[in-house]
Write an enzyme that holds these catalytic residues in place. Structure first.
Site, PDB file in Angstrom:
ATOM      1  N   SER A 143       0.856  -1.193   0.000  1.00  0.00           N
ATOM      2  CA  SER A 143       0.000   0.000   0.000  1.00  0.00           C
ATOM      3  C   SER A 143       0.889   1.238   0.000  1.00  0.00           C
ATOM      4  O   SER A 143       2.085   1.156   0.309  1.00  0.00           O
ATOM      5  CB  SER A 143      -0.856  -0.046   1.274  1.00  0.00           C
ATOM      6  OG  SER A 143      -1.470   1.194   1.519  1.00  0.00           O
ATOM      7  N   TYR A 156      -3.788  -0.678  10.066  1.00  0.00           N
ATOM      8  CA  TYR A 156      -3.574  -0.872   8.622  1.00  0.00           C
ATOM      9  C   TYR A 156      -2.155  -0.431   8.251  1.00  0.00           C
ATOM     10  O   TYR A 156      -1.424  -1.141   7.551  1.00  0.00           O
ATOM     11  CB  TYR A 156      -4.622  -0.070   7.842  1.00  0.00           C
ATOM     12  CG  TYR A 156      -4.613  -0.326   6.348  1.00  0.00           C
ATOM     13  CD1 TYR A 156      -5.250  -1.438   5.808  1.00  0.00           C
ATOM     14  CD2 TYR A 156      -3.972   0.556   5.469  1.00  0.00           C
ATOM     15  CE1 TYR A 156      -5.251  -1.675   4.440  1.00  0.00           C
ATOM     16  CE2 TYR A 156      -3.970   0.325   4.107  1.00  0.00           C
ATOM     17  CZ  TYR A 156      -4.620  -0.793   3.595  1.00  0.00           C
ATOM     18  OH  TYR A 156      -4.611  -1.023   2.238  1.00  0.00           O
TER      19      TYR A 156
HETATM   20  P1  NAP Z   1     -11.874  -4.913  -1.068  1.00  0.00           P
HETATM   21  O1  NAP Z   1     -12.715  -4.724  -2.285  1.00  0.00           O
HETATM   22  O2  NAP Z   1     -12.448  -4.623   0.279  1.00  0.00           O
HETATM   23  O3  NAP Z   1     -11.291  -6.390  -1.124  1.00  0.00           O
HETATM   24  C1  NAP Z   1     -10.733  -7.020  -0.004  1.00  0.00           C
HETATM   25  C2  NAP Z   1     -10.741  -8.494  -0.269  1.00  0.00           C
HETATM   26  O4  NAP Z   1     -10.246  -9.178   0.893  1.00  0.00           O
HETATM   27  C3  NAP Z   1     -12.158  -9.009  -0.523  1.00  0.00           C
HETATM   28  O5  NAP Z   1     -12.116 -10.031  -1.460  1.00  0.00           O
HETATM   29  C4  NAP Z   1     -12.532  -9.534   0.843  1.00  0.00           C
HETATM   30  O6  NAP Z   1     -13.565 -10.466   0.835  1.00  0.00           O
HETATM   31  C5  NAP Z   1     -11.212 -10.178   1.236  1.00  0.00           C
HETATM   32  N1  NAP Z   1     -11.223 -10.479   2.656  1.00  0.00           N
HETATM   33  C6  NAP Z   1     -11.251  -9.623   3.687  1.00  0.00           C
HETATM   34  N2  NAP Z   1     -11.320 -10.297   4.852  1.00  0.00           N
HETATM   35  C7  NAP Z   1     -11.347 -11.618   4.531  1.00  0.00           C
HETATM   36  C8  NAP Z   1     -11.433 -12.807   5.293  1.00  0.00           C
HETATM   37  N3  NAP Z   1     -11.519 -12.805   6.631  1.00  0.00           N
HETATM   38  N4  NAP Z   1     -11.426 -13.985   4.634  1.00  0.00           N
HETATM   39  C9  NAP Z   1     -11.359 -14.021   3.273  1.00  0.00           C
HETATM   40  N5  NAP Z   1     -11.287 -12.931   2.508  1.00  0.00           N
HETATM   41  C10 NAP Z   1     -11.281 -11.742   3.133  1.00  0.00           C
HETATM   42  O7  NAP Z   1     -10.621  -3.980  -1.163  1.00  0.00           O
HETATM   43  P2  NAP Z   1      -9.402  -3.915  -2.200  1.00  0.00           P
HETATM   44  O8  NAP Z   1      -9.071  -2.498  -2.307  1.00  0.00           O
HETATM   45  O9  NAP Z   1      -9.672  -4.713  -3.411  1.00  0.00           O
HETATM   46  O10 NAP Z   1      -8.260  -4.592  -1.315  1.00  0.00           O
HETATM   47  C11 NAP Z   1      -7.411  -5.618  -1.793  1.00  0.00           C
HETATM   48  C12 NAP Z   1      -6.024  -5.423  -1.215  1.00  0.00           C
HETATM   49  O11 NAP Z   1      -5.491  -4.214  -1.741  1.00  0.00           O
HETATM   50  C13 NAP Z   1      -5.996  -5.260   0.304  1.00  0.00           C
HETATM   51  O12 NAP Z   1      -4.866  -5.918   0.827  1.00  0.00           O
HETATM   52  C14 NAP Z   1      -5.867  -3.770   0.488  1.00  0.00           C
HETATM   53  O13 NAP Z   1      -5.254  -3.433   1.699  1.00  0.00           O
HETATM   54  C15 NAP Z   1      -4.975  -3.441  -0.681  1.00  0.00           C
HETATM   55  N6  NAP Z   1      -4.944  -2.032  -1.074  1.00  0.00           N
HETATM   56  C16 NAP Z   1      -6.071  -1.394  -1.519  1.00  0.00           C
HETATM   57  C17 NAP Z   1      -5.976  -0.063  -1.896  1.00  0.00           C
HETATM   58  C18 NAP Z   1      -7.149   0.712  -2.412  1.00  0.00           C
HETATM   59  O14 NAP Z   1      -7.020   1.922  -2.629  1.00  0.00           O
HETATM   60  N7  NAP Z   1      -8.291   0.117  -2.651  1.00  0.00           N
HETATM   61  C19 NAP Z   1      -4.762   0.604  -1.811  1.00  0.00           C
HETATM   62  C20 NAP Z   1      -3.652  -0.078  -1.347  1.00  0.00           C
HETATM   63  C21 NAP Z   1      -3.756  -1.401  -0.988  1.00  0.00           C
HETATM   64  P3  NAP Z   1     -15.077  -9.965   1.153  1.00  0.00           P
HETATM   65  O15 NAP Z   1     -15.546  -9.242  -0.075  1.00  0.00           O
HETATM   66  O16 NAP Z   1     -15.801 -11.224   1.416  1.00  0.00           O
HETATM   67  O17 NAP Z   1     -14.994  -9.061   2.351  1.00  0.00           O
END
Ligand code: NAP
Length: 251
Positions: A143, A156
């Site tokens: 991130s 986080y």
């Molecule tokens: P997201 O749409 O909230 O996706 C998160 C994913 O993690 C979803 O598939 C979620 O499943 C899964 N997850 C969370 N808790 C879980 C659990 N207990 N068991 C199984 N699966 C679980 O957000 P995203 O932005 O795509 O995030 C993906 C990664 O990118 C994360 O590591 C996040 O920190 C990182 N990231 C995101 C951003 C951003 O701007 N969006 C920036 C930097 C890094 P559910 O849908 O079932 O909850």
């Protein structure tokens, strides 16, 4: 000759593949020729459809990654159905509160999924590869908060600094064993993770105003960077982190 950017014949595991960045990575890996194993707790039907549209195979495995021991046993069972060539640790959660009010639950839940389970899956994969004398690739999703402090996201930020540290440690231990461990650091991407930020007009405008590309990122912006780190093209990369952030860190 097959392109060094191809994932043809490779089996790639992506955690949190049902939505957001994980879905973007699953689709990009499929487009590059991989068969994809999606891991998650919610329905992955939409991802399955999008992967099938790329002409690739998708297998969904249900698992709550909050428990690292459960994640480890899921990984070992998945391996029974055939070796895995690449692991993308994408699943992650975020909790927002001022540091003075931050609860132990919000600390533990985020650290467990974002860091402990991530390390546990790396370890499970590393053990299989090293025992079997196989090569493999790990891509961890870091991130901007692997580099910066942020506000109101104590666990986080700690977890994502940890993701970068553990990526580098594993790269040092495993590079000579034929295992590449690298990271992608997404900038601000339109997913569920950033919904609260995008719904806050002041924060949203402040973030957008600082992104040189002048737009939020999309899940597909991350997919091909992950594919590169899964493909032979990156065989000499170890412990690297690729920011895909519209220029945020350059500012
Ligand atoms: P997201 O749409 O909230 O996706 C998160 C994913 O993690 C979803 O598939 C979620 O499943 C899964 N997850 C969370 N808790 C879980 C659990 N207990 N068991 C199984 N699966 C679980 O957000 P995203 O932005 O795509 O995030 C993906 C990664 O990118 C994360 O590591 C996040 O920190 C990182 N990231 C995101 C951003 C951003 O701007 N969006 C920036 C930097 C890094 P559910 O849908 O079932 O909850």
């Amino acid at each position: 000759m097959t392109s060094t950017f191809s994932l043809s014949g490779r089996r790639i595991m992506v955690t949190g593949a049902n939505t957001g960045i994980g879905q973007g990575i699953a689709v990009a890996a499929a487009r590059a020729g991989a068969s994809v194993l999606g891991i998650g707790r919610s329905s992955m039907d939409e991802t399955a459809e999008r992967v099938a549209a790329e002409g690739a195979q998708f297998t969904a495995l249900s698992c709550d990654l909050a428990d690292a021991a459960v994640a480890r046993s899921m990984f070992d069972q998945a391996w029974e159905h055939g070796p895995i060539d690449g692991l993308v640790n994408n699943a992650g959660i975020i909790r927002r509160a001022d540091a003075v009010d931050f609860t132990e639950v919000d600390w533990d839940e985020v650290m467990d999924i974002n860091l402990k389970t991530l390390f546990t899956l790396c370890q499970a994969f590393g053990r299989k590869l090293i025992t079997g004398d196989r090569r493999g690739k790990i891509v961890n999703i870091a991130s901007m908060l692997s580099f910066q402090g942020g506000i109101r996201v104590a666990s986080y930020t700690a977890s994502k600094h940890g993701v970068l540290g553990i990526t580098r440690l594993l790269a040092c231990e495993w590079a000579a064993k034929g295992i590449n461990v690298n990271a992608v650091a997404p900038g601000y991407i339109e997913t569920n993770n950033t919904e609260a930020l995008r719904n806050d007009p002041e924060r949203s405008a402040a973030i957008l105003g600082r992104i040189p590309a002048a737009r939020w990122g999309r899940p597909e912006d991350i997919g091909d960077a992950a594919v590169f780190l899964l493909a032979p093209a990156s065989d000499y990369m170890h412990g690297a982190v690729i920011p895909v952030d519209g220029g945020w860190l350059a500012r």
